[in-house]
Write a protein that holds these residues in place. Structure first.
Motif, PDB file in Angstrom:
ATOM      1  N   THR A   1       0.673  -1.278  -0.283  1.00  0.00           N
ATOM      2  CA  THR A   1       0.118  -0.474  -0.157  1.00  0.00           C
ATOM      3  C   THR A   1       0.591   0.689   0.026  1.00  0.00           C
ATOM      4  N   GLU A   2       1.438   1.256   0.987  1.00  0.00           N
ATOM      5  CA  GLU A   2       2.578   2.465   1.007  1.00  0.00           C
ATOM      6  C   GLU A   2       3.396   2.700  -0.399  1.00  0.00           C
ATOM      7  N   ASP A   3       3.666   2.033  -1.356  1.00  0.00           N
ATOM      8  CA  ASP A   3       4.593   1.810  -2.550  1.00  0.00           C
ATOM      9  C   ASP A   3       3.676   2.968  -3.463  1.00  0.00           C
ATOM     10  N   ILE A   4       2.017   2.392  -3.628  1.00  0.00           N
ATOM     11  CA  ILE A   4       1.415   1.967  -4.373  1.00  0.00           C
ATOM     12  C   ILE A   4       1.036   4.209  -4.118  1.00  0.00           C
ATOM     13  N   ILE A   5       1.301   4.185  -2.691  1.00  0.00           N
ATOM     14  CA  ILE A   5       0.593   5.821  -2.434  1.00  0.00           C
ATOM     15  C   ILE A   5       1.478   6.752  -2.735  1.00  0.00           C
ATOM     16  N   GLU A   6       3.574   6.387  -2.294  1.00  0.00           N
ATOM     17  CA  GLU A   6       4.539   7.115  -2.519  1.00  0.00           C
ATOM     18  C   GLU A   6       4.411   7.988  -4.863  1.00  0.00           C
ATOM     19  N   ARG A   7       4.319   6.314  -4.600  1.00  0.00           N
ATOM     20  CA  ARG A   7       4.027   6.342  -6.284  1.00  0.00           C
ATOM     21  C   ARG A   7       3.083   7.241  -7.112  1.00  0.00           C
ATOM     22  N   LEU A   8       2.020   7.027  -6.542  1.00  0.00           N
ATOM     23  CA  LEU A   8       1.005   8.763  -7.251  1.00  0.00           C
ATOM     24  C   LEU A   8       0.829   9.818  -6.994  1.00  0.00           C
ATOM     25  N   ARG A   9       1.801  10.343  -6.200  1.00  0.00           N
ATOM     26  CA  ARG A   9       2.609  11.308  -5.733  1.00  0.00           C
ATOM     27  C   ARG A   9       3.133  11.837  -6.642  1.00  0.00           C
ATOM     28  N   GLY A  10       4.185  11.372  -7.742  1.00  0.00           N
ATOM     29  CA  GLY A  10       5.148  12.037  -8.783  1.00  0.00           C
ATOM     30  C   GLY A  10       4.016  12.141  -9.913  1.00  0.00           C
ATOM     31  N   ALA A  11       4.256  13.809 -10.076  1.00  0.00           N
ATOM     32  CA  ALA A  11       3.937  14.258 -11.606  1.00  0.00           C
ATOM     33  C   ALA A  11       4.037  13.299 -12.721  1.00  0.00           C
ATOM     34  N   ASP A  12       5.183  12.586 -12.440  1.00  0.00           N
ATOM     35  CA  ASP A  12       5.567  12.025 -14.200  1.00  0.00           C
ATOM     36  C   ASP A  12       4.693  10.480 -14.615  1.00  0.00           C
ATOM     37  N   VAL A  13       4.843  10.264 -12.898  1.00  0.00           N
ATOM     38  CA  VAL A  13       3.456   9.014 -12.915  1.00  0.00           C
ATOM     39  C   VAL A  13       2.489   9.289 -12.842  1.00  0.00           C
ATOM     40  N   ARG A  14       2.356  10.380 -13.055  1.00  0.00           N
ATOM     41  CA  ARG A  14       0.921  10.903 -13.027  1.00  0.00           C
ATOM     42  C   ARG A  14       0.847  10.780 -14.335  1.00  0.00           C
TER      43      ARG A  14
END
Length: 546
Positions: free
Chosen positions: A309-322
């Motif tokens: 869960t924490e890995d996914i949340i941290e990933r979703l914070r990134g503008a490039d990921v979005r």
């Protein structure tokens, strides 16, 4: 069986739907000591008699796909199910559930399934399926409950949440764990091919598990890889895995999503016809709404859902990921792209969040409020809520729904996900089928509806004394006035119970009287090998009752 009233009751002048699919007939039905004592043309006499004046009496309905694993512990009265005629719920769906769980991943599992199954006020005190069923039994639920072994839970004992192929030795371990889960009470194995870690299962692994199920004459239940652009291909692939492994194939919440795919229900049913003609046993469950419902994380591409869960949340914070997520959603691909299937972000309705904010709003509305692009708004909402968000996604057509409803291989389900403002299917499914598709639209005859709601599910599960109105069978029964049945639940106000059910009996105890729940909690926790009377599921086909 839990204790039942010692009072016998006779329902006189009932229009009996016996669950076989045969026409209704008028009879007097005597219930005593939790079972159907007598069905006859003449009254037998009882401590209490009720003249039904030709209201229908049918076997209690089976919710073949439910998410009440923890709700039945927190709210064992199950009013929303009883008032639509449900007497049995089947849990452990979509390859991700509450049991079995390894100790070192218990906290992560609690986070992962809270959107689907909710929470309880303590750390889960169980690890195995048997231990979970004991805990559920101690809650004394008002409905019966059965459980599947979820593939993702089994897999997590071996590979955690890693996306990798299992070794031959690990597959052998997985098969042993499935056997132990069945010995502990599971009726079959569910898999969810868009939900990690079940989605990480490779075909050879699944085929090996199908062989284990075949050894027990059991069955596999699947949320398939794709229910939109590749729904026909996905179901064909699933049927082939079960065919090669030798087990019965059951498709979860059968649907065709995405306007561009509407009409593909004919091709799906052709696949079923071919499989049956080749000697394969095939079945499915279905809910009667044009919107599905699941976790909002299901809108993310598979790579964005990897890890804990924490890995996914941290990933979703990134503008490039979005930006990458937005590109994937807007482009054709081989993954289950539910956002693209919905067509517009106005067709994604938020039903629950951990905070309670934004429930009943669309993603488009949330994006407008926040001054964001919809993908950014979705990602921010998931981060803010710790991924604990559910949605309803409007992706289906009435034509496909009706085509599946009319097919006798199907069963019915609520797929009910509670909390917030849930999809109305959790509260209104069986009332909607009776009101809209039996009475108003004549999509399926009432006698077939009763078979698909009770007799057919009992045959699939291997319950040899339930699902039918037959002397000696457990008295799980529903009495309803078809003209009065009304599904009242809506997307705006879902917690409105169904009208028209005069009586509901669970194990002979009256759980609903005159449309109101009585407080009786007489449900039984059903365990596979106990119900089967041995290690393997019996092959049941009671299309005629003598």
């Amino acid at each position: 069986m839990p204790s039942v009233s010692t009072e016998s009751i006779e329902f006189r002048n009932a229009r009996v739907l016996d669950g076989t699919g045969g026409p209704a007939y008028t009879a007097h039905v005597l219930v005593d000591d939790g079972r159907i004592e007598r069905i006859g043309d003449e009254p037998a006499g009882a401590d209490r008699t009720v003249d039904l004046d030709e209201s229908y009496l049918a076997p209690g309905f089976v919710d073949m796909h439910a998410h009440s694993e923890l709700r039945l512990i927190n709210k064992p009265a199950a009013e929303e199910k009883l008032t639509q005629g449900i007497t049995t719920e089947v849990l452990g769906q979509d390859g991700v559930s509450v049991a079995p769980v390894p100790d070192d991943l218990k906290s992560e599992w609690e986070k992962r399934i809270q959107s689907l199954d909710g929470t309880i006020d303590r750390t889960w005190p169980w690890n195995s399926v048997a231990e979970y069923l004991d805990e559920l039994d101690a809650a004394v639920p008002a409905v019966n409950a059965a459980h599947y072994a979820p593939h993702g839970n089994l897999r997590s004992h071996i590979a955690g949440f890693e996306d990798r192929a299992l070794t031959d030795e690990e597959v052998g371990d997985l098969r042993d764990r499935l056997d132990r889960a069945i010995d502990g009470g599971a009726f079959g194995m569910s898999k969810g091919m868009i939900y990690p870690p079940s989605s990480y299962g490779r075909d050879p692994e699944l085929e090996a598990l199908a062989e284990t199920l075949a050894d027990r004459d059991s069955f596999m239940i699947s949320h398939v890889w794709n229910e939109t652009d590749r729904v026909v291909e996905s179901i064909d692939r699933y049927l082939d895995i079960c065919r090669r492994g030798g087990c019965h194939a059951h498709v979860s919440h059968l649907k065709v999503g995405g306007r561009q795919n509407w009409g593909d229900s004919t091709d799906v049913l052709d696949l079923f016809d071919d499989a049956v003609d080749a000697g394969q046993r095939v079945s499915f469950d279905q809910y009667p709404y044009t919107a599905g419902s699941t976790m909002l994380t299901a809108l993310l591409p598979p790579w964005a859902r990897q890890g804990e869960t924490e890995d996914i949340i941290e990933r979703l914070r990134g503008a490039d990921v979005r930006e990458r997520i937005a590109d994937d959603i807007s482009s054709p691909g081989d993954w289950e792209n539910l956002a693209r299937a919905a067509g517009t972000w106005d067709n994604i309705l938020i039903t629950r969040t951990a905070s309670g904010d934004h429930q009943g709003e669309t993603v488009e509305e949330i994006a407008s409020e926040r001054g964001l692009d919809p993908v950014d708004a979705m990602c921010e909402l998931l981060v803010d809520e710790g991924l604990d968000v559910t949605m309803a996604d409007f992706v289906m057509s009435e034509e496909d729904i009706e085509r599946f409803l009319a097919d006798e291989r199907g069963t019915f389900c609520t797929d009910g996900i509670f909390g917030g403002k849930p999809h109305p299917r959790a509260i209104g499914t069986f009332g909607r089928i009776l009101e809209r598709y039996v009475r108003e639209r004549d999509v399926l005859p009432l006698s077939l509806m009763a078979h698909k709601a009770a007799g057919h599910p009992a045959d699939i599960l291997g319950l040899d004394d339930r699902g039918y109105v037959k002397e000696g069978y457990v008295a799980d029964l529903v009495v309803f006035d078809l003209d009065a049945v009304s599904e009242n639940a809506t997307y705006e106000d879902p917690f409105q119970f169904t009208d028209g059910f005069e009586f509901v009996l669970v194990g002979g105890a009256i759980a609903v009287r005159d449309g109101e729940t009585t407080g009786a909690r007489n449900g039984e926790i059903l365990r596979s090998t106990d119900e089967w009377g041995g290690d393997s599921r019996p092959w049941l086909d009671r299309s005629t009752i003598e």
